[in-house]
Design a protein around this motif. Structure first.
Motif, mmCIF file in Angstrom:
data_model
loop_
_atom_site.group_PDB
_atom_site.id
_atom_site.type_symbol
_atom_site.label_atom_id
_atom_site.label_comp_id
_atom_site.label_asym_id
_atom_site.label_seq_id
_atom_site.Cartn_x
_atom_site.Cartn_y
_atom_site.Cartn_z
ATOM 1 N N GLU A 30 16.299 4.736 5.592
ATOM 2 C CA GLU A 30 17.608 5.270 5.221
ATOM 3 C C GLU A 30 17.796 5.332 3.715
ATOM 4 O O GLU A 30 18.398 6.264 3.190
ATOM 5 C CB GLU A 30 18.720 4.419 5.842
ATOM 6 C CG GLU A 30 18.705 4.373 7.354
ATOM 7 C CD GLU A 30 18.902 5.749 7.974
ATOM 8 O OE1 GLU A 30 19.689 6.540 7.422
ATOM 9 O OE2 GLU A 30 18.254 6.030 8.998
ATOM 10 N N ASN A 31 17.285 4.306 3.012
ATOM 11 C CA ASN A 31 17.559 4.256 1.567
ATOM 12 C C ASN A 31 16.324 4.050 0.691
ATOM 13 O O ASN A 31 16.424 4.058 -0.527
ATOM 14 C CB ASN A 31 18.574 3.156 1.260
ATOM 15 C CG ASN A 31 18.108 1.772 1.689
ATOM 16 O OD1 ASN A 31 16.936 1.550 1.979
ATOM 17 N ND2 ASN A 31 19.041 0.830 1.737
ATOM 18 N N GLY A 32 15.149 3.831 1.278
ATOM 19 C CA GLY A 32 13.938 3.663 0.485
ATOM 20 C C GLY A 32 13.681 2.248 0.001
ATOM 21 O O GLY A 32 12.701 2.011 -0.720
ATOM 22 N N ALA A 33 14.519 1.294 0.393
ATOM 23 C CA ALA A 33 14.332 -0.090 -0.054
ATOM 24 C C ALA A 33 13.119 -0.721 0.631
ATOM 25 O O ALA A 33 12.940 -0.593 1.844
ATOM 26 C CB ALA A 33 15.576 -0.910 0.250
ATOM 27 N N VAL A 34 12.291 -1.402 -0.172
ATOM 28 C CA VAL A 34 11.157 -2.144 0.378
ATOM 29 C C VAL A 34 11.695 -3.456 0.940
ATOM 30 O O VAL A 34 12.168 -4.318 0.209
ATOM 31 C CB VAL A 34 10.086 -2.404 -0.691
ATOM 32 C CG1 VAL A 34 8.968 -3.288 -0.138
ATOM 33 C CG2 VAL A 34 9.510 -1.081 -1.183
ATOM 34 N N GLU A 35 11.598 -3.607 2.251
ATOM 35 C CA GLU A 35 12.124 -4.790 2.913
ATOM 36 C C GLU A 35 11.054 -5.841 3.190
ATOM 37 O O GLU A 35 11.377 -6.996 3.477
ATOM 38 C CB GLU A 35 12.814 -4.393 4.214
ATOM 39 C CG GLU A 35 14.010 -3.485 3.992
ATOM 40 C CD GLU A 35 14.737 -3.110 5.265
ATOM 41 O OE1 GLU A 35 15.892 -2.657 5.177
ATOM 42 O OE2 GLU A 35 14.152 -3.282 6.356
ATOM 43 N N GLY A 36 9.781 -5.436 3.119
ATOM 44 C CA GLY A 36 8.702 -6.378 3.357
ATOM 45 C C GLY A 36 7.418 -5.930 2.700
ATOM 46 O O GLY A 36 7.220 -4.744 2.425
ATOM 47 N N LYS A 37 6.544 -6.905 2.406
ATOM 48 C CA LYS A 37 5.216 -6.629 1.874
ATOM 49 C C LYS A 37 4.204 -7.473 2.644
ATOM 50 O O LYS A 37 4.371 -8.684 2.760
ATOM 51 C CB LYS A 37 5.140 -6.956 0.373
ATOM 52 C CG LYS A 37 5.954 -6.028 -0.511
ATOM 53 C CD LYS A 37 5.739 -6.332 -1.993
ATOM 54 C CE LYS A 37 6.523 -5.361 -2.872
ATOM 55 N NZ LYS A 37 6.298 -5.609 -4.313
ATOM 56 N N ILE A 38 3.174 -6.802 3.160
ATOM 57 C CA ILE A 38 2.113 -7.484 3.896
ATOM 58 C C ILE A 38 0.893 -7.582 2.991
ATOM 59 O O ILE A 38 0.363 -6.558 2.548
ATOM 60 C CB ILE A 38 1.743 -6.721 5.180
ATOM 61 C CG1 ILE A 38 2.992 -6.401 6.012
ATOM 62 C CG2 ILE A 38 0.748 -7.536 6.008
ATOM 63 C CD1 ILE A 38 2.718 -5.448 7.171
ATOM 64 N N ILE A 55 13.277 18.805 4.291
ATOM 65 C CA ILE A 55 14.686 18.716 4.653
ATOM 66 C C ILE A 55 15.362 17.487 4.024
ATOM 67 O O ILE A 55 16.545 17.240 4.249
ATOM 68 C CB ILE A 55 14.866 18.679 6.179
ATOM 69 C CG1 ILE A 55 14.045 17.551 6.805
ATOM 70 C CG2 ILE A 55 14.509 20.015 6.800
ATOM 71 C CD1 ILE A 55 14.265 17.381 8.303
ATOM 72 N N GLY A 56 14.624 16.726 3.232
ATOM 73 C CA GLY A 56 15.192 15.548 2.585
ATOM 74 C C GLY A 56 14.111 14.694 1.975
ATOM 75 O O GLY A 56 12.919 15.043 2.014
ATOM 76 N N SER A 57 14.503 13.551 1.418
ATOM 77 C CA SER A 57 13.532 12.641 0.819
ATOM 78 C C SER A 57 14.212 11.307 0.515
ATOM 79 O O SER A 57 15.443 11.224 0.474
ATOM 80 C CB SER A 57 12.930 13.212 -0.470
ATOM 81 O OG SER A 57 13.920 13.337 -1.479
ATOM 82 N N ILE A 58 13.405 10.285 0.294
ATOM 83 C CA ILE A 58 13.878 9.013 -0.241
ATOM 84 C C ILE A 58 12.924 8.599 -1.352
ATOM 85 O O ILE A 58 11.744 8.990 -1.357
ATOM 86 C CB ILE A 58 13.942 7.895 0.824
ATOM 87 C CG1 ILE A 58 12.594 7.763 1.559
ATOM 88 C CG2 ILE A 58 15.097 8.112 1.779
ATOM 89 C CD1 ILE A 58 12.521 6.585 2.501
ATOM 90 N N GLU A 59 13.439 7.812 -2.297
ATOM 91 C CA GLU A 59 12.595 7.200 -3.317
ATOM 92 C C GLU A 59 12.467 5.719 -3.001
ATOM 93 O O GLU A 59 13.444 5.072 -2.617
ATOM 94 C CB GLU A 59 13.196 7.416 -4.704
ATOM 95 C CG GLU A 59 13.196 8.875 -5.141
ATOM 96 C CD GLU A 59 13.677 9.031 -6.568
ATOM 97 O OE1 GLU A 59 13.238 8.254 -7.444
ATOM 98 O OE2 GLU A 59 14.503 9.926 -6.809
ATOM 99 N N VAL A 60 11.261 5.192 -3.163
ATOM 100 C CA VAL A 60 10.954 3.844 -2.698
ATOM 101 C C VAL A 60 10.954 2.865 -3.867
ATOM 102 O O VAL A 60 10.229 3.053 -4.857
ATOM 103 C CB VAL A 60 9.603 3.820 -1.962
ATOM 104 C CG1 VAL A 60 9.235 2.403 -1.533
ATOM 105 C CG2 VAL A 60 9.652 4.751 -0.751
ATOM 106 N N TYR A 61 11.774 1.807 -3.731
ATOM 107 C CA TYR A 61 11.911 0.765 -4.749
ATOM 108 C C TYR A 61 11.970 -0.593 -4.066
ATOM 109 O O TYR A 61 12.531 -0.727 -2.975
ATOM 110 C CB TYR A 61 13.211 0.937 -5.546
ATOM 111 C CG TYR A 61 13.203 2.062 -6.545
ATOM 112 C CD1 TYR A 61 13.029 1.807 -7.905
ATOM 113 C CD2 TYR A 61 13.387 3.381 -6.144
ATOM 114 C CE1 TYR A 61 13.044 2.837 -8.839
ATOM 115 C CE2 TYR A 61 13.396 4.417 -7.065
ATOM 116 C CZ TYR A 61 13.221 4.143 -8.412
ATOM 117 O OH TYR A 61 13.228 5.162 -9.340
#
Length: 360
Positions: free
Chosen positions: A299-307, A258-264
């Protein structure tokens, strides 16, 4: 996932074909011999979300045309009649690749020039490390592909042909309490719990299964026409990965997309997205064959954090030979929402770790 073999071949080939097509179409000769091309943006220009970017075309020998209409994807943005550069906005555009078209009109005829841009995350992700709170025993035969915490138990989906299954596991002892084995020809993948059902993928077998959570009885077998990697449930829809930088949204009742996001992040796409978990409104994803978990805005696929989980389990010390070590990488994320406990696992690791994440 078996070594580095899990690649979204079709998407990669299509992307190469599109880029080659764009390259050939960005430099055109009209029927009158006039040379026309995009001066900017160059093919594949990276632009951070929220930033403007320059657009300019070369009309060639002609000093003027009737008009040039610029489109992003299929949406008209602006019209001009000269070669002066303009700025276009990225506000409102999804992260990922967007086609830019200059439609040139002159003397009742038209021709198209094309280029493309990649929209990246607006800012660099926050960086985190970890603190181990506790170590829980884990069956070292379990090649973890999916991990869930629910009602005081772990639920695991395991991989490898001949050894793939679905498990309910005692948290404190690691003992397997219930099990549903897959056919020995299948390679099991991610799982997620949706109400009283468990949804499980297979890797390249184009099959998915639905089980009754209480009895582990299989209640449905489904066609699944992409590679199966990770799964999660956000309370409304299913989240699914396939080893690319795309997270797909599936209907929780009929399992259709039903939808998708691309992750950057702010530099590039993040591929090899694997096991998924939905935690406090964000998507957590293992990046396959790394020690990194990324935190993604759904909502937009933005990477907000990295562990960075480097050092949490010294695989090389525990498995002394390459054959024994195999591909026993970090994989598996589970969350106890009631007690705010975060668990991480690895393929055939002797422990599941409860961790606290700490900002660097």
């Amino acid at each position: 996932m078996l070594f580095g073999l899990k690649i979204n071949h079709l998407k990669t080939l299509l992307f190469i074909a599109v880029v080659m097509s764009l390259a050939s179409s960005c430099n055109n000769h009209s029927s009158t011999g006039t040379y026309r091309s995009f001066i900017s943006p160059l093919i594949g220009l990276n632009v951070k979300s929220g930033n403007d970017f320059d657009v300019q075309v070369l009309f060639g020998k002609e000093k003027k045309v009737d008009s040039v209409v610029y489109l992003i994807d299929t949406v008209k943005t602006v019209s001009k009649t000269d070669t002066a550069a303009i700025k276009l906005r990225t506000e409102g555009l999804k992260l990922g690749n967007h086609l830019l078209t200059a439609k040139i009109y002159n003397g009742g005829e038209s021709e198209d020039l094309t280029s493309n841009i990649n929209i990246l995350a607006a800012k660099a992700p926050d960086l985190y490390t970890y603190k181990v709170i506790s170590k829980l025993p884990h069956d070292t035969s379990a090649y973890v592909e999916g991990l869930e915490y629910h009602d005081g138990f772990f639920y695991e989906g395991t991989g490898e042909k001949g050894n793939s299954d679905l498990r309910k596991v005692n948290l404190q002892t690691g003992k397997v309490l219930q099990r549903a084995k897959l056919d020995t020809a299948l390679f099991g993948e991610g799982i997620t719990i949706i109400g009283n059902k468990i949804f499980q993928l297979t890797w390249m077998d184009k099959k998915a299964f639905v089980y009754d959570k209480n009895t582990f009885k299989q209640v449905a077998e489904l066609q699944y026409n992409r590679e199966g990697w990770g799964l999660a449930f956000d309370g409304q829809k299913i989240l699914a990965s396939d080893g690319s930088n795309t997270i797909y949204f599936l209907d929780k009742d009929n399992y259709q997309q039903i939808g998708s996001i691309e992750v950057y992040d702010d530099k590039a796409e993040i591929r090899q997205l694997n096991e998924l978990e939905f935690i406090d409104g964000k998507i957590y994803a293992n990046v396959y064959q790394t020690n990194t978990i990324v935190i993604i805005n759904p909502e937009n696929g933005a990477v907000e954090g990295k562990i960075d989980l480097t050092g949490i389990f010294p695989v090389a010390d525990y498995y002394k030979t390459d054959d024994a070590r195999g591909n026993n990488v970090l994989n598996g994320i589970a969350y106890d929402k009631a007690r705010k406990r975060l668990f991480v696992a690895g393929k055939k690791w002797p422990y599941i770790f409860e961790i606290q994440i700490l900002k660097k």
